[in-house]
Design an enzyme around this catalytic site. Sequence first.
Site, PDB file in Angstrom:
ATOM      1  N   GLY A 148     -21.939  -0.393   6.962  1.00 25.04           N
ATOM      2  CA  GLY A 148     -21.735  -1.353   8.042  1.00 25.04           C
ATOM      3  C   GLY A 148     -20.719  -2.403   7.667  1.00 25.04           C
ATOM      4  O   GLY A 148     -19.708  -2.127   7.011  1.00 25.04           O
ATOM      5  N   GLY A 149     -20.985  -3.650   8.056  1.00 24.93           N
ATOM      6  CA  GLY A 149     -20.060  -4.748   7.775  1.00 24.93           C
ATOM      7  C   GLY A 149     -19.857  -4.988   6.297  1.00 24.93           C
ATOM      8  O   GLY A 149     -18.831  -5.548   5.891  1.00 24.93           O
TER       9      GLY A 149
ATOM     10  N   GLY B  39      17.142   8.781   3.022  1.00 23.08           N
ATOM     11  CA  GLY B  39      16.505   7.468   3.069  1.00 23.08           C
ATOM     12  C   GLY B  39      15.490   7.277   1.970  1.00 23.08           C
ATOM     13  O   GLY B  39      15.227   6.143   1.548  1.00 23.08           O
ATOM     14  N   ALA B  40      14.924   8.360   1.460  1.00 17.77           N
ATOM     15  CA  ALA B  40      13.948   8.251   0.370  1.00 17.77           C
ATOM     16  C   ALA B  40      14.601   7.703  -0.894  1.00 17.77           C
ATOM     17  O   ALA B  40      13.952   7.020  -1.696  1.00 17.77           O
ATOM     18  CB  ALA B  40      13.306   9.606   0.107  1.00 17.77           C
TER      19      ALA B  40
END
Length: 519
Positions: free
Chosen positions: A174-175, A409-410
């Site tokens: 949960g939280g 671009g790498a």
Amino acid sequence: MDLPEKDLLRQRLKEMEEQARLGGGEARVQKQHEAGKLTARERIDLLLDPGSFTELDKFVTHRASDFGMAEKRILGDGVVTGYGTIDGRQVFVFAQDFTVFGGSLSGAYAQKICKVMDLATRVGAPIIGLNDSGGARIQEGVESLAGYADIFLRNTLASGVVPQVSLILGPCAGGAVYSPAITDFIVMVRDTSFMFVTGPDVIKTVTHEEVTKESLGGALAHNQKSGVAHFAADNEQAGLLLTRELLSYLPSNNAEDPPTTSCDDDPARADEALKSVVPANPNKPYDMKEIIRAAVDSRRFFEVQELYAQNIVVGFARLNGRSVGIVANQPAMLAGCLDIDASAKAARFVRFCDCFNIPLITFVDVPGFLPGTAQEWGGIIKHGAKLLYAFAEATVPKITVITRKAYGGAYDVMASKHIRADVNYAYPTAEIAVMGPEGAVNIIFRNEIGSAKDPNEERARLVAEYREKFANPFKAAELGYIDEVIRPEETRAKLIRALEMLKDKRQENPVRKHGNIPL
């Protein structure tokens, strides 16, 4: 004969201390052991230097009175908090005690944790959380939820100020999962630790999926599939020892440099095996970790997230006793391509190192970004930009070694000279180009190949010509994008010299509240 009041008070103190040490009682401690788990205090004893732990808030109890809780008060209220040392360096710790109300969090329990977090941030020391809890204490309702939020706020404010490590040593649901998620590193234990926002029962009710706790949120699920966790230890003792080693690479806070150690490994050591690690065939895989281990002190590489996004490798090592962070493409997996998971993994690691003044060493062999609809629709543009942003933003010393391919671009993204890397090396086997020779020739010389008498022969000739021009590091070196073409066996010596040269580096980014990384 009646004891004097002073002696009565001492007797009462002794009894209360003993009561606090028992936690939920001997029966629950035995049940904890039968489940293969240590108690909160046993965990602290293993984590910290012997005799160094000072406990705080030992006598705190919850404030709830509804649902019969007024008669159920246990000293310490389910969490042990305090401070001690690891290898003589101060740390703060909280250990959730599953023997007390299942380790569930109350308002008072949260205040205990917040107190040590505030102290850690104030004095500049790491925070280590030992998590083993059933979640929010339902009997307290919103007060318990408020307690979680108080902790989350402190995790956020401490981020980048002091290192934060979370060990998951039981359930975390949960939280409760969001505090570990904000921290820098998460250590899980195989078979006994679990993390999930909603458990198997809720999932079955809502989506009709049937899943076990282990496959949903066990150590391997989060180390291999989700990338939420960073380490999977075989048992609690191993996880605690791993945490001690992890902290040995890290400074206590963002105002300090990482710790240095004595080094008996020759800084000028040459490794002849590196001459043949990178294959002559540019399409043949090899293990980048061989190069990393050959370069670092005593061949010791402390890998982070070893099981996740294995096409990129991250972790800590030492060079001549100095702590460094290492980022490396892994040609043995997906040819070393960058994809969504690898980009996010490396970006997070780069930003951590930059937060805590840890120099970055980057080994590059990347043919580009992984193609495909799954990657494009999954947001590879945005996720790849995270890694670009992280490297560009980092102001720590940055040293890059291109071992083979650095395409498109790498090439730019992987700590190139153009995004402020300080020293860029390349092996003679490096290929720095927009794309591979075959793809480039097919685009540039489409017409020539199509009109040739023998298209295949013409294509082969043009590929060889293109490879001769770009499948080497010399064009980039001509332009100053590569500082030096080095022999592979000299990698260790070159890195150590560059690191020594950069030890007093000072670089600042423009004044701003914070940047807007492409999340």
